[in-house]
Enzyme design. Sequence first.
Site, PDB file in Angstrom:
ATOM      1  N   ASN A   1       1.760  -3.466   1.104  1.00 39.63           N
ATOM      2  CA  ASN A   1       1.331  -4.027   2.390  1.00 39.63           C
ATOM      3  C   ASN A   1       2.468  -4.604   3.222  1.00 39.63           C
ATOM      4  OD1 ASN A   1      -0.761  -5.527   4.216  1.00 39.63           O
ATOM      5  ND2 ASN A   1       0.566  -7.139   3.382  1.00 39.63           N
TER       6      ASN A   1
ATOM      7  N   THR B   1      -3.353 -11.764  12.932  1.00 36.72           N
ATOM      8  CA  THR B   1      -2.435 -12.326  11.917  1.00 36.72           C
ATOM      9  C   THR B   1      -1.206 -12.834  12.684  1.00 36.72           C
ATOM     10  OG1 THR B   1      -1.046 -10.376  11.581  1.00 36.72           O
ATOM     11  CG2 THR B   1      -3.093 -10.453  10.305  1.00 36.72           C
TER      12      THR B   1
ATOM     13  N   ILE C   1      -2.712 -10.211   6.234  1.00 38.02           N
ATOM     14  CA  ILE C   1      -3.555  -9.262   5.491  1.00 38.02           C
ATOM     15  C   ILE C   1      -3.244  -9.329   3.991  1.00 38.02           C
ATOM     16  CG2 ILE C   1      -4.022  -6.793   5.161  1.00 38.02           C
ATOM     17  CD1 ILE C   1      -3.394  -6.429   8.216  1.00 38.02           C
TER      18      ILE C   1
ATOM     19  N   ASP D   1      13.255  -8.918  -1.016  1.00 38.65           N
ATOM     20  CA  ASP D   1      13.307  -8.060   0.164  1.00 38.65           C
ATOM     21  C   ASP D   1      13.060  -6.632  -0.304  1.00 38.65           C
ATOM     22  OD1 ASP D   1      13.889  -6.411   2.261  1.00 38.65           O
ATOM     23  OD2 ASP D   1      15.739  -7.444   2.834  1.00 38.65           O
TER      24      ASP D   1
ATOM     25  N   ARG E   1       9.589 -11.874   1.276  1.00 34.68           N
ATOM     26  CA  ARG E   1      10.990 -12.317   1.301  1.00 34.68           C
ATOM     27  C   ARG E   1      11.159 -13.824   1.199  1.00 34.68           C
ATOM     28  NH1 ARG E   1      12.568  -9.533   6.797  1.00 34.68           N
ATOM     29  NH2 ARG E   1      10.467 -10.332   7.031  1.00 34.68           N
TER      30      ARG E   1
ATOM     31  N   TYR F   1       8.259   1.981  14.468  1.00 35.68           N
ATOM     32  CA  TYR F   1       7.131   1.457  13.686  1.00 35.68           C
ATOM     33  C   TYR F   1       6.065   2.545  13.532  1.00 35.68           C
ATOM     34  CZ  TYR F   1       3.180  -1.629  12.484  1.00 35.68           C
ATOM     35  OH  TYR F   1       2.097  -2.232  11.865  1.00 35.68           O
TER      36      TYR F   1
ATOM     37  N   VAL G   1      -4.793  -6.689  14.392  1.00 34.19           N
ATOM     38  CA  VAL G   1      -5.509  -7.610  13.509  1.00 34.19           C
ATOM     39  C   VAL G   1      -4.996  -9.014  13.819  1.00 34.19           C
ATOM     40  CG1 VAL G   1      -6.059  -8.177  11.103  1.00 34.19           C
ATOM     41  CG2 VAL G   1      -5.496  -5.802  11.726  1.00 34.19           C
TER      42      VAL G   1
ATOM     43  N   LYS H   1       4.676   4.357  10.061  1.00 36.28           N
ATOM     44  CA  LYS H   1       3.276   4.285   9.644  1.00 36.28           C
ATOM     45  C   LYS H   1       2.650   5.680   9.552  1.00 36.28           C
ATOM     46  CE  LYS H   1       3.056  -0.209   9.141  1.00 36.28           C
ATOM     47  NZ  LYS H   1       2.936  -0.807   7.810  1.00 36.28           N
TER      48      LYS H   1
END
Length: 245
Positions: free
Chosen positions: A87, A191, A15, A60, A35, A156, A189, A160
């Site tokens: 992002n 990716t 993304i 990082d 990174r 996670y 998505v 978010k």
Amino acid sequence: MPQRAAIVTGASSGIGLALAHLLGQEGHALTIAARRPEKLDSARAELEEAGCDVVAVAADLGDEDAIRRVVATHRERHDRLDVLVNNAGVGIGEPIGELTTRKLDIQLATNLRSLPIFYRECLDLLERAGADDRNALVVNTASVAGKHGEAWLSVYSATKAGVIAFTQSMNAELHDRGIKSTALCPAFVDTPMTDFIKDRLPAEAMIQVSDVVESVRFLLRTTPGCVVPEIVFTGPGGALGVQSA
Ligand SMILES: NC(=O)c1ccc[n+]([C@@H]2O[C@H](COP(=O)([O-])OP(=O)(O)OC[C@H]3O[C@@H](n4cnc5c(N)ncnc54)[C@H](OP(=O)(O)O)[C@@H]3O)[C@@H](O)[C@H]2O)c1
């Protein structure tokens, strides 16, 4: 000094790389960060090939000094900031009974802690852009996992959800300075991040990176009086995440 400029984090892949292309096409000079230097360098070369003015900083973003370095490089090279895209992110699945503190800390630091630090470090630049056209934009890549807690991706999901709430706070706090923030909340998505589930949910059945790109193209065209606090993208029938794959 360029006409417009943007910082995109996590821009070596998925993304972030696609949003960097969009912002470059839309006339922004770019600073990109991630990174791994080799991946970031090939993203930089790809963006330059496409005609973008771009500087890359391997960093990082779980580390405050690294964030300062990204912003200092951007300031030195471009000296203005119209769009900040927070992002960079990482999702590590673990059942709660086997939680690894190191993985907890990596997700908190990358996905959530980096955002307030970026806003603080960039605030004067965003304020200057906001004073120019009342339309400085910060895009924070959250997730549908922040709207609906996922099993095994609990940390996670929590990071978010934090991104979504923090984005609301920034709109409440910065609206009078012409700075607008949007949280993007996609389900799966296509990716590299979703490679782990492509045997259960084919890539072509996922949300496409182009869908996310088009949402940001829309945000770039909103007028100063229009704030979009979040955009939620689900699969057909409202499919959300791991459980519905
Ligand atoms: N794909 C999905 O289904 C999905 C759905 C909802 C939300 N999202 C969110 O979308 C964002 C982008 O993900 P993606 O799907 O495009 O994944 P991706 O292709 O794996 O890209 C992640 C990017 O973040 C960078 N990154 C990760 N940790 C970092 C750190 N500590 N410091 C600096 N850069 C870091 C990666 O580069 P390095 O590894 O080299 O650092 C890479 O450039 C993430 O925030 C993710 O949580 C993705």
